[in-house]
Design a protein around this motif. Structure first.
Motif, short mmCIF file in Angstrom:
data_model
loop_
_atom_site.label_atom_id
_atom_site.label_comp_id
_atom_site.label_asym_id
_atom_site.label_seq_id
_atom_site.Cartn_x
_atom_site.Cartn_y
_atom_site.Cartn_z
N PRO A 1 -5.06 13.94 1.17
CA PRO A 1 -4.36 12.79 1.78
C PRO A 1 -4.60 11.48 1.04
O PRO A 1 -3.71 10.63 0.99
CB PRO A 1 -4.94 12.75 3.19
N ALA A 2 -5.80 11.29 0.46
CA ALA A 2 -6.11 10.03 -0.22
C ALA A 2 -5.16 9.75 -1.38
O ALA A 2 -4.90 8.59 -1.72
CB ALA A 2 -7.56 10.06 -0.73
N PHE A 3 -4.62 10.80 -2.00
CA PHE A 3 -3.71 10.61 -3.13
C PHE A 3 -2.45 9.85 -2.71
O PHE A 3 -1.86 9.12 -3.50
CB PHE A 3 -3.32 11.97 -3.72
N PHE A 4 -2.05 10.02 -1.47
CA PHE A 4 -0.78 9.46 -1.01
C PHE A 4 -0.92 8.04 -0.46
O PHE A 4 0.05 7.49 0.07
CB PHE A 4 -0.16 10.38 0.04
N GLU A 5 -2.10 7.44 -0.60
CA GLU A 5 -2.25 6.04 -0.22
C GLU A 5 -1.48 5.19 -1.23
O GLU A 5 -1.74 5.19 -2.42
CB GLU A 5 -3.73 5.65 -0.24
N GLY A 6 -0.47 4.46 -0.75
CA GLY A 6 0.37 3.67 -1.63
C GLY A 6 1.24 4.50 -2.55
O GLY A 6 1.68 4.04 -3.61
N PHE A 7 1.51 5.73 -2.18
CA PHE A 7 2.28 6.66 -3.02
C PHE A 7 3.70 6.15 -3.21
O PHE A 7 4.39 5.82 -2.27
CB PHE A 7 2.30 8.03 -2.35
N ASP A 8 4.14 6.07 -4.47
CA ASP A 8 5.50 5.61 -4.80
C ASP A 8 6.27 6.79 -5.40
O ASP A 8 6.11 7.11 -6.58
CB ASP A 8 5.45 4.45 -5.81
N PRO A 9 7.10 7.46 -4.60
CA PRO A 9 7.79 8.66 -5.12
C PRO A 9 8.73 8.35 -6.27
O PRO A 9 8.90 9.18 -7.16
CB PRO A 9 8.55 9.18 -3.89
N SER A 10 9.35 7.16 -6.28
CA SER A 10 10.27 6.84 -7.37
C SER A 10 9.53 6.72 -8.70
O SER A 10 10.01 7.18 -9.74
CB SER A 10 11.03 5.55 -7.06
N PHE A 11 8.33 6.13 -8.67
CA PHE A 11 7.53 6.02 -9.90
C PHE A 11 7.15 7.41 -10.40
O PHE A 11 7.26 7.71 -11.60
CB PHE A 11 6.28 5.19 -9.63
N TRP A 12 6.68 8.27 -9.49
CA TRP A 12 6.26 9.60 -9.90
C TRP A 12 7.42 10.44 -10.37
O TRP A 12 7.29 11.25 -11.30
CB TRP A 12 5.51 10.29 -8.76
N ARG A 13 8.60 10.26 -9.76
CA ARG A 13 9.77 11.01 -10.21
C ARG A 13 10.12 10.63 -11.65
O ARG A 13 10.39 11.49 -12.50
CB ARG A 13 10.95 10.71 -9.28
N LYS A 14 10.13 9.32 -11.93
CA LYS A 14 10.46 8.87 -13.28
C LYS A 14 9.39 9.31 -14.27
O LYS A 14 9.69 9.75 -15.38
CB LYS A 14 10.59 7.34 -13.28
N ARG A 15 8.13 9.20 -13.87
CA ARG A 15 7.05 9.57 -14.78
C ARG A 15 7.08 11.06 -15.10
O ARG A 15 6.90 11.45 -16.26
CB ARG A 15 5.71 9.20 -14.15
N LEU A 16 7.30 11.89 -14.10
CA LEU A 16 7.39 13.32 -14.36
C LEU A 16 8.58 13.66 -15.23
O LEU A 16 8.49 14.52 -16.13
CB LEU A 16 7.46 14.10 -13.04
N ASP A 17 9.72 13.00 -14.99
CA ASP A 17 10.89 13.22 -15.84
C ASP A 17 10.55 12.94 -17.30
O ASP A 17 10.86 13.73 -18.20
CB ASP A 17 12.04 12.30 -15.42
#
Length: 542
Positions: A105-121
């Motif tokens: 759960p700690a990983f999702f503190e302030g989690f920005d899905p759009s940033f992670w989507r772009k970074r993974l792409d």
């Protein structure tokens, strides 16, 4: 480097296709290398006159045939590359996404899905492209250098040395610029990821922006993200432009020197005149090969950044997980239970001690923020690592339970604002129980008062994602039906009547009477009427 290549190799699903791709690329390069030599030989035949004209014609036909074969090999390689690049990138993407879904759960503190989507792409695509192109590039360019030097040496060893020296000098020029090009491009890609994430978030938050007329705030966010991108883009293009200028100047000088040496060799009778064209063609090939080999190190460093991003993500610890899978749950016991959310020091649940038994409906009540939803998350393993106290299923500690299997088979949730998935109504109702009987699904919907959904289009009614084109009450009924269709032991209903009218509310009350017989049922609600239907009410305080 071995670690990076091994990581990429594991993402290749069809190894046979990869081998065919490498062979096609290498064959294309070899066939292409024959062309300059044949062209020079054809010119020599023409200059010889007489019967040489016929030989020149044969050589020209051979050039056309080899060129055609090279083009076909390149075409085949392109088709194979398309599947390999897409499949490998997808494999890396799936692995990373599935890992994120299982993180603490700690990983999702302030989690920005759009940033992670772009970074993974960026990381998965760039790493896959590097791997596929570097493998073939090393083979093609290394082989091309060896073959061209050998052919030129057979024609004129002095010309071979000059070509090699000039090609290496041009490649060293690329090496001198390579580090600056790499650094500038890395900065640009980092800023581009941030900018893309910002733009995606503005699109995602469009309803919020519209509701509050925050257009000026939204524009300022986009401008803040664009300003560094504009500077890094200019810097990257400036460095690249300076390299192109220097490379063009050096190439022009090198070509002049090469032609001068060729003239000297022809004048001295040590080389046939037609091979001047061969030398020119091979010089271009050698220069390109040296530049590619010189740039490999910088490309590798860039790919290393992508790899380290994915490796660091893979190193993030996943949620703790046991192996036991509770069946026919009789009771859930908690003792001295407290919980906190990641990033918060606020302690909730106040050392709760209670036993929840099968065959009873438990109302969970209290003011907003007192921990009602937190209690449900803790009981079902969603906040493992963020609690203290004991939780057990039929005496088996929760930390020994496979929490994913628990939520997949044993526990059913009905969220306050349930999501619909794209597909049909049947896809949504049977989402948690793919093999569920169609007749039973329709029966559940009718029983919940969703007669109109079944009557109008049946379970084949198309449903879009999000709200699915359904009203809040209809989504609530679909969510309840799909939860019950998997026949769970534990049912969690979070404000199930929030979007229902009076008839729908009565249907839920009737449902509670049925659930009481064979489930551990939790009802999170502010509705005093529903709480009155419960066997026991657990009231939480702030």
């Amino acid at each position: 480097m071995k670690e990076l290549f091994s990581y990429c190799w594991r993402s290749i699903v069809d190894r046979g296709m990869f081998v065919r791709y490498v062979v096609a690329c290498f064959l294309q390069a070899l066939l292409g290398l024959a062309t300059p030599f044949l062209v020079g030989s054809a010119i020599n035949s023409l200059l010889a006159g007489g019967a040489g004209a016929g030989a020149a014609g044969v050589l020209c036909a051979l050039v056309a045939a080899l060129g055609t074969s090279s083009a076909l090999a390149g075409y085949r390689g392109t088709l194979l590359y398309t599947y390999l690049q897409a499949d490998s990138s997808f494999q890396l993407d799936v692995t990373a996404t599935m890992h994120i879904q299982r993180l603490r759960p700690a990983f999702f503190e302030g989690f920005d899905p759009s940033f992670w989507r772009k970074r993974l792409d960026t990381d998965t695509n760039d790493l896959t492209v590097f791997f596929l192109q570097s493998v073939t590039g090393l083979i093609q360019n290394g082989g091309s250098l060896a073959v061209t030097v050998a052919i030129l040496a057979a024609i004129d060893w002095r010309l071979s040395l000059v070509c090699a020296a000039l090609a290496v000098a041009t490649g060293l020029l690329y090496g001198a610029f390579g580090e600056r090009i790499h650094a500038a491009n890395s900065d640009f890609m980092e800023d581009l990821s941030g900018y893309s994430a910002c733009m995606l978030s503005q699109l995602r938050d469009a309803p919020f922006v519209r509701r509050h007329s925050l257009f000026g705030w939204s524009e300022s966010r986009m401008r803040e993200a664009y300003t560094p991108l504009r500077s890094s883009m200019y810097e990257a293009n400036m460095v690249g432009g300076r390299f192109s200028l220097a490379s063009g100047l050096a190439g022009a000088v090198a070509l002049g020197l090469l032609l001068w040496v060729s003239v000297v060799e022809v004048s001295s009778g040590r080389m046939a005149a037609g091979f001047v064209a061969t030398a020119y063609g091979y010089f271009s090939t050698m220069t390109s090969s040296v530049e590619s080999l010189a740039g490999f190190g910088h490309d590798y460093q860039s790919a290393r950044v992508n790899y380290e991003h994915l490796r660091d993500l893979a190193a993030e610890p996943e949620e703790p997980r046991g192996e036991a899978v509770p069946e026919h749950v009789g009771e859930i016991a908690v003792e001295g239970l407290t919980a906190t959310h990641p990033g918060s020091e606020r302690v909730l649940l106040g050392g709760l001690t209670h036993t929840f038994e099968r065959g009873r409906v438990y109302g969970v009540a209290g003011p907003n923020g007192c921990g009602k939803s937190t209690l449900m998350d803790v009981l079902t393993g969603l906040l493992e690592g963020c609690r203290s106290g004991r939780v057990s299923y039929d005496g088996v500690p929760l930390e020994s339970v496979d929490q994913y299997a628990l939520r997949e088979r044993t526990v059913a949730f009905v969220e306050q604002a349930p999501e619909m998935v794209k597909g049909t109504l049947r896809d949504n109702v049977s989402l948690l129980a793919p093999g569920a009987d169609r007749v039973e699904a329709e029966r559940l919907l009718r029983r919940l008062g969703a007669e109109r959904l079944v009557r109008e289009d049946g379970l084949d009614r198309p449903v879009t994602g999000g709200d699915g084109g359904l009203s809040g009450g209809e989504r609530q009924k679909v969510a309840i039906a799909r939860a019950l269709l998997k026949r769970p032991d534990v049912v969690v209903l979070d404000e199930p009547t929030a979007a229902l009218d009076e008839d729908g509310r009565r249907d839920v009350e009737e449902l509670l009477r049925t659930l009481r017989s064979d489930h551990v049922t939790f009802l999170v609600t502010h509705d005093d009427g529903l709480l009155a239907q419960c066997d026991e009410v657990v009231r939480l305080v702030e």
